[in-house]
Design an enzyme around this catalytic site. Structure first.
Site, PDB file in Angstrom:
ATOM      1  N   HIS B 141       0.941  -1.243   0.066  1.00 13.56           N
ATOM      2  CA  HIS B 141      -0.010   0.172  -0.056  1.00 13.56           C
ATOM      3  C   HIS B 141       1.037   1.119  -0.117  1.00 13.56           C
ATOM      4  O   HIS B 141       0.602   2.094  -0.840  1.00 13.56           O
ATOM      5  CB  HIS B 141      -1.029   0.192   1.312  1.00 13.56           C
ATOM      6  CG  HIS B 141      -1.745   1.232   1.557  1.00 13.56           C
ATOM      7  ND1 HIS B 141      -2.715   1.764   0.411  1.00 13.56           N
ATOM      8  CD2 HIS B 141      -1.562   2.267   2.457  1.00 13.56           C
ATOM      9  CE1 HIS B 141      -3.166   2.867   1.027  1.00 13.56           C
ATOM     10  NE2 HIS B 141      -2.493   3.130   2.055  1.00 13.56           N
ATOM     11  N   GLU B 209      -8.823  -2.764   6.245  1.00 10.53           N
ATOM     12  CA  GLU B 209      -7.788  -2.682   7.618  1.00 10.53           C
ATOM     13  C   GLU B 209      -8.427  -3.843   8.533  1.00 10.53           C
ATOM     14  O   GLU B 209      -9.557  -4.326   8.458  1.00 10.53           O
ATOM     15  CB  GLU B 209      -7.655  -1.460   8.179  1.00 10.53           C
ATOM     16  CG  GLU B 209      -7.348  -0.351   7.319  1.00 10.53           C
ATOM     17  CD  GLU B 209      -6.870   0.752   7.896  1.00 10.53           C
ATOM     18  OE1 GLU B 209      -6.495   0.851   9.042  1.00 10.53           O
ATOM     19  OE2 GLU B 209      -6.679   2.039   7.209  1.00 10.53           O
ATOM     20  N   TYR B 252      -3.398  17.328   4.231  1.00 10.11           N
ATOM     21  CA  TYR B 252      -2.850  16.665   4.880  1.00 10.11           C
ATOM     22  C   TYR B 252      -1.268  17.018   5.206  1.00 10.11           C
ATOM     23  O   TYR B 252      -0.566  16.447   5.860  1.00 10.11           O
ATOM     24  CB  TYR B 252      -2.777  15.316   4.350  1.00 10.11           C
ATOM     25  CG  TYR B 252      -1.850  14.745   3.238  1.00 10.11           C
ATOM     26  CD1 TYR B 252      -1.909  15.319   2.024  1.00 10.11           C
ATOM     27  CD2 TYR B 252      -0.832  14.014   3.800  1.00 10.11           C
ATOM     28  CE1 TYR B 252      -0.804  15.001   1.190  1.00 10.11           C
ATOM     29  CE2 TYR B 252       0.368  13.680   2.775  1.00 10.11           C
ATOM     30  CZ  TYR B 252       0.216  13.940   1.523  1.00 10.11           C
ATOM     31  OH  TYR B 252       0.980  13.683   0.459  1.00 10.11           O
ATOM     32  N   LYS B 261     -10.569  11.838   6.968  1.00 15.79           N
ATOM     33  CA  LYS B 261     -10.885  10.220   7.484  1.00 15.79           C
ATOM     34  C   LYS B 261     -11.899  10.377   8.767  1.00 15.79           C
ATOM     35  O   LYS B 261     -12.427   9.261   9.046  1.00 15.79           O
ATOM     36  CB  LYS B 261      -9.549   9.922   8.211  1.00 15.79           C
ATOM     37  CG  LYS B 261      -8.255   9.729   7.344  1.00 15.79           C
ATOM     38  CD  LYS B 261      -8.383   8.371   6.885  1.00 15.79           C
ATOM     39  CE  LYS B 261      -7.107   8.232   5.884  1.00 15.79           C
ATOM     40  NZ  LYS B 261      -6.889   6.908   5.273  1.00 15.79           N
TER      41      LYS B 261
END
Lengths: 423, 423
Positions: B141, B209, B252, B261
């Site tokens: 990832h 996740e 970010y 998020k």
């Protein structure tokens, strides 16, 4: 009704001149003594009003609170009732403590039960913090950091004047003033090295901040506007966002600060209500370029609060290292809360939202050793007790703050913390 | 004593073949029904064992728990007792449910009280999450993201192979599987623009996740070693770290993801214990360069858990979009926990530590639409029900996971969430 903020008010409880806690303040906290279990209190002069005992004695009639809401080690239960209820509570206490009002004054058998000496009390962290957010809202601080670590010609990142930049911090390691903290260990990258090393942080720093504490917000998926924001804010504390600059530098790209921050943050024990701070509102800096609609606001939303940071070496005296002011903040509380919830993120009572380092325009007002020593390129004098680039083992860092107007001083007390050597 | 993980064990409670919840699993959760208030339960087949009722009926003698520890809407009270106590509890339940053991079996007046049908139960978020941390521990990832957004030749940042990179997330907006979430609104920067715009996210994504849940850790200032880590971990859940890529991209730098998020994260309701996962341990990827001493570990610390992601359009069928495996993780749970506490950061019971997106080595195993659609440059087919680059309004994203060995299937159930249109 006379406002609880009226400068002419005095209390029958003795309040020394220059006290942070006159009758116009009445901040909320949690305390215990050798005799009393943890409970909710309000500061007045050098005393704490024991709200549990006041309730037991019948002084809170027509208020919604139950005795057990005060018989606890956090303010969260009373904050569950929302702004109107806690405002009514502060107003009731103001009236009970007012000179000339004899509901409580003179009833010595009651007064002796409800007033505890601050000197005999231990203060606890006032709230259970659900989530802790740290903003980055001082333009002077963000500019200083940008000049030091990035490009002096483009010190502010492109998003900075559009977004009240913030990130999530660690709630578990927020401690009350007076709690010592250990120098953290972790990974650092020596200059010009390609491999990190492990060891105690060499660049330990404070960050001068303030934090506000929320009531329960709206449901997940809904937003709080700048116009509504104050209805969801209980009050403020002083906040030291301890930082290990060497750990932070190596870890923070791309997901932000983590172990460089979460070894501990220190909060002052008395929550000064937004109501008590109302007289000290001032205009904030002009925001140019214009912000997006959801970040616009009406009226003055900054607060004129003088802030001072001291370092006290082991066995030594306190030395002023920074004098700043909360009014310098580019982004105000209402903008921070509106931004935080614009995506539907939900606030809970006890959430703590910190300002980010509060630096002012001149060098003596910088809110961190990183800026005061300009990345360690110069020293900060501690009178005749040496000098510092960063914080040494045994140093206690103390932050104090107060607002003054019309002869009234609304103070926060202090947040202090001593750094112990690494394990 | 026969191990609760013994593949030969069977239960007198019917367990359909291919169930996620055979007697070797016994995951913990919190449920309620039309008749029963929220309480602690353990899954077996298509039933839930009501632990409060088991305790009331006297089946937990010689265990430390009180009835009220089960008569509550979180698992935190039982987790306060620590690993040995919850392990003993699982072993006791295993014995009570075992074929041939007649302590409970056959006592119909008791069995009818302690077994609830899953179909009649509503599952709640199993823990009160004190702090939520999200790691970034899949090398596939992190490499994919680095190639897309930074430099294909240097996709991994310099710290990535030295640090289990992580950051703090929002605990308040973690919801249990089945809770719909609203598409978030916020600031985005159009391509080649210099000024942001405000609106609903156009690039809504899932992240596949898993998360582990801790017991109370050590005191603030102390560290947990990799060798000690498993003693402080209760178990794991499936976790969807929803992400708004356009909001995230603009906000970010430099402090990490925030509003991109914190509008919501979804967790599966059953916590599968580390004990139940013990048979599925496998070696992790070789770590080169060598990690610092505090991150070294002994034995196998990865887990072979098959993971599948489905998208179900409004009114449509489920379509597989990713098949990955938890064994691909570069950094394991023990390293993550050791790193998180190496600076003295304290863990509390109920803290949730997520893995970061679990991508595998081949395209079909990528754990986000960002990677599957390669930043929107191609589409992902949903059979004959269209295609996606990111998540559409009305889509339900479902994640399922299970481990299989020696004929035993230890499953997690699922985490699902539907996206509602923006307000």
């Amino acid at each position: 009704m006379i406002s609880a903020n009226d400068p002419s008010l005095t209390s029958w409880v003795n309040v020394p001149s220059n006290s942070d806690f006159p009758i116009q303040n009445l901040p909320f906290g949690v305390f215990k003594t050798a005799q009393l279990s943890a409970r909710v209190g309000v500061a007045i002069g050098e005393h704490i009003v024991d709200l549990k005992s006041l309730h037991v004695l019948g002084y809170f009639e027509n208020l919604p609170f139950r005795i057990e809401d005060f018989d606890t080690d956090t303010l969260n239960p009373i904050m569950k009732y929302g702004k109107k209820a806690t405002r009514d509570l502060r107003n009731r206490i103001s009236k009970l403590l007012r000179s000339g009002v004899t509901d409580l004054q003179g009833k010595e058998h009651h007064v002796s039960q409800v007033l505890a000496a601050m000197a005999d009390a231990e203060m606890l962290l006032p709230v259970h913090v659900g989530d802790y957010t740290d903003f980055y809202s001082s333009i002077e601080h963000a500019t200083n950091v940008g000049i030091m670590f990035r490009d002096p010609a483009n010190a502010l990142l492109p998003n900075w004047k559009h977004i009240p930049v913030g990130y999530h911090g660690r709630a578990s390691s927020i401690v009350v003033s007076g709690t010592p903290l250990r120098r953290p260990k972790g990974q650092q990258i020596p200059n010009d090295a390609t491999q990190p090393v492990y060891g105690a942080s060499k660049l330990l720093d404070f960050e001068l901040e303030m934090a506000f504490i929320t009531y329960d917000g709206k449901a997940l998926g809904e937003s709080i506007s700048t116009a509504e924001a104050e209805d969801f804010i209980f009050g403020m504390v002083l906040f030291n966002d301890w930082s290990a600059r060497d750990i932070q530098k190596w870890e923070y790209v791309p997901l932000g600060p983590f172990l460089g921050k979460n070894f501990g943050s220190s909060a002052s024990p008395w929550i000064v209500t937004l109501d008590a701070l109302e007289p000290f509102k001032v205009a904030g800096p002009e925001q140019e370029p214009k912000v997006l609609d959801y970040l616009t606001y009406e009226g003055d939303k900054n607060y004129d609060i003088d802030l001072t940071v001291y370092i006290q070496p082991e066995g030594g005296s306190e030395h002023v290292v920074s004098e700043s002011n909360f009014k310098y903040m580019y982004w105000n509380l209402c903008q921070q809360l509106a931004h935080h919830t614009v995506n539907g993120c939900n606030m809970r009572n006890g959430d703590m939202l910190a300002s980010g380092t509060i630096s002012g325009p001149v060098e003596s007002s910088y809110g961190s050793m990183l800026e005061l020593s300009w990345k360690g390129s110069k020293t900060v004098k501690l009178g005749d007790e040496g000098e510092r680039k960063f914080i040494a083992d045994g140093d206690t860092v103390i932050m104090r703050g107060h607002a003054t107007k019309d002869g009234v001083r609304i103070g926060f007390g202090e947040v202090s913390g001593k750094i112990l050597p690494a394990n």
